[in-house]
Design an enzyme around this catalytic site. Structure first.
Site, PDB file in Angstrom:
ATOM      1  N   ASP A  80      65.647   9.535  25.997  1.00  0.00           N
ATOM      2  CA  ASP A  80      65.577  10.438  24.844  1.00  0.00           C
ATOM      3  C   ASP A  80      66.462   9.935  23.690  1.00  0.00           C
ATOM      4  O   ASP A  80      67.601   9.496  23.930  1.00  0.00           O
ATOM      5  CB  ASP A  80      66.048  11.836  25.308  1.00  0.00           C
ATOM      6  CG  ASP A  80      65.522  12.947  24.430  1.00  0.00           C
ATOM      7  OD1 ASP A  80      64.587  12.705  23.645  1.00  0.00           O
ATOM      8  OD2 ASP A  80      66.040  14.088  24.544  1.00  0.00           O
ATOM      9  N   HIS A 201      61.185  19.323  19.252  1.00  0.00           N
ATOM     10  CA  HIS A 201      62.547  19.197  19.788  1.00  0.00           C
ATOM     11  C   HIS A 201      63.317  20.493  19.550  1.00  0.00           C
ATOM     12  O   HIS A 201      62.874  21.359  18.812  1.00  0.00           O
ATOM     13  CB  HIS A 201      63.264  18.030  19.093  1.00  0.00           C
ATOM     14  CG  HIS A 201      62.873  16.690  19.645  1.00  0.00           C
ATOM     15  ND1 HIS A 201      63.769  15.828  20.217  1.00  0.00           N
ATOM     16  CD2 HIS A 201      61.675  16.080  19.728  1.00  0.00           C
ATOM     17  CE1 HIS A 201      63.146  14.737  20.622  1.00  0.00           C
ATOM     18  NE2 HIS A 201      61.864  14.858  20.327  1.00  0.00           N
ATOM     19  N   ASN A 223      60.815  19.790  24.057  1.00  0.00           N
ATOM     20  CA  ASN A 223      62.065  19.319  24.659  1.00  0.00           C
ATOM     21  C   ASN A 223      63.070  20.456  24.790  1.00  0.00           C
ATOM     22  O   ASN A 223      63.333  21.167  23.812  1.00  0.00           O
ATOM     23  CB  ASN A 223      62.698  18.244  23.774  1.00  0.00           C
ATOM     24  CG  ASN A 223      61.975  16.925  23.848  1.00  0.00           C
ATOM     25  OD1 ASN A 223      60.894  16.829  24.407  1.00  0.00           O
ATOM     26  ND2 ASN A 223      62.569  15.895  23.273  1.00  0.00           N
ATOM     27  N   THR A 226      69.748  22.201  25.988  1.00  0.00           N
ATOM     28  CA  THR A 226      70.937  23.050  25.952  1.00  0.00           C
ATOM     29  C   THR A 226      70.845  24.238  26.925  1.00  0.00           C
ATOM     30  O   THR A 226      71.837  24.574  27.593  1.00  0.00           O
ATOM     31  CB  THR A 226      71.160  23.559  24.507  1.00  0.00           C
ATOM     32  OG1 THR A 226      71.214  22.410  23.653  1.00  0.00           O
ATOM     33  CG2 THR A 226      72.442  24.350  24.382  1.00  0.00           C
TER      34      THR A 226
END
Ligand code: 13P
Length: 272
Positions: A80, A201, A223, A226
């Site tokens: 990534d 993202h 994606n 967190t």
């Protein structure tokens, strides 16, 4: 296992979506794979270059190779946000399924030139490449120049033959302060202009209705990072307090994996 390029082509046609999760160690990899297996959907495991620096491409590849054998659902390994050409090519050689060359901070010509180098090398070995146009906000990327220009996306797509493109449309890495402001008009314009799967993202904290809406506008991969590492670290911190500092790590870590798995499952539900 179905090739990633085939899966993406299929998802691109059907408005389905793959979820890519950033992972940091073998424990969160397990939680991610367990959730995918339970839901019976393919999943992508994504390594930031920081994780590569800490553990090495070979170790990451070996961990995921074991998981590919253990689980029946397709599990894909991805590098990534890498702006180091050499590392991208090494990941291809080691056996990653996919690499992201992130030249979003470079002038367009440079981004195209380097993305093309990665594409040429990766495609010769059957590996998928993701590029980025515009900027993903957050983690030190601020300012107003984040929005992907449609003509830039078209130029990059045409001149590189890249397999998927991450587009800057207002999403951010990390936790959002307030509601994310996603420029769906721009996403739709890009979707109409290029026949390439697009990547969203900064998945953590995007409301379900926004995620679902993006799937109708060319987003074929989301994606998420967190949400997963936060669930991991917060629950682990609490569990260590309960179990004591002399606790045996595998017992304590195993206790919190269901919470991590639950967080993974949330995002798999949202794209279902
Ligand atoms: P979050 O950490 O905000 O979920 O974003 C992850 C990401 O986009 C990785 O490329």
């Amino acid at each position: 296992m179905k090739k990633l390029s085939e899966l993406l082509a299929e998802y691109h046609k059907t408005d389905e979506c793959l979820v890519g999760y950033n992972f940091n160690d073998v424990w969160d990899v397990q939680a991610i794979c367990e959730a995918a297996e339970r839901k019976n959907v393919p999943v992508m495991l994504m390594a930031y270059t920081k994780v590569v620096d800490a553990l090495g491409l070979d170790v990451l590849h070996a961990i995921v190779a074991c998981m590919k054998k253990r689980y029946s659902v397709p599990v894909y390994l991805h590098l990534d946000h890498c702006d180091d050409i050499t590392l991208c090519l090494q990941a291809v050689d080691v056996g990653f399924d996919s690499v992201m060359f992130d030249g979003s901070h470079m002038p367009l010509e440079e981004n195209i030139k380097l993305t093309k180098q990665v594409v040429d090398y990766a495609h010769a070995k059957g590996v998928v490449v993701e590029a980025e146009i515009g900027k993903i906000r957050g983690r030190g990327v601020d300012g107003d120049d984040y929005l992907a220009a449609v003509s830039d996306v078209v130029q990059l797509a045409e001149q590189t033959g890249v397999d998927m493109i991450a587009v800057g449309i207002g999403t951010a890495h990390g936790h959002y302060e307030g509601k994310p402001e996603i420029n769906f008009d721009r996403l739709l314009e890009i979707h109409k202009a290029v026949d390439v799967p697009l990547v969203l993202h900064g998945g953590t904290g995007i409301p379900e209705q926004d995620i679902r809406r993006s799937l109708t506008m060319g987003i074929s991969k989301i994606n998420v990072g967190t949400a997963i590492h936060t669930a991991y670290m917060q629950n682990l911190g609490q569990q260590i307090q309960l179990d004591g500092l002399d606790a045996y790590p595998p017992f304590t870590i195993k206790k919190i994996l269901p919470q991590v798995e639950k967080e993974v499952a949330n995002y798999l539900e949202m794209v279902d």
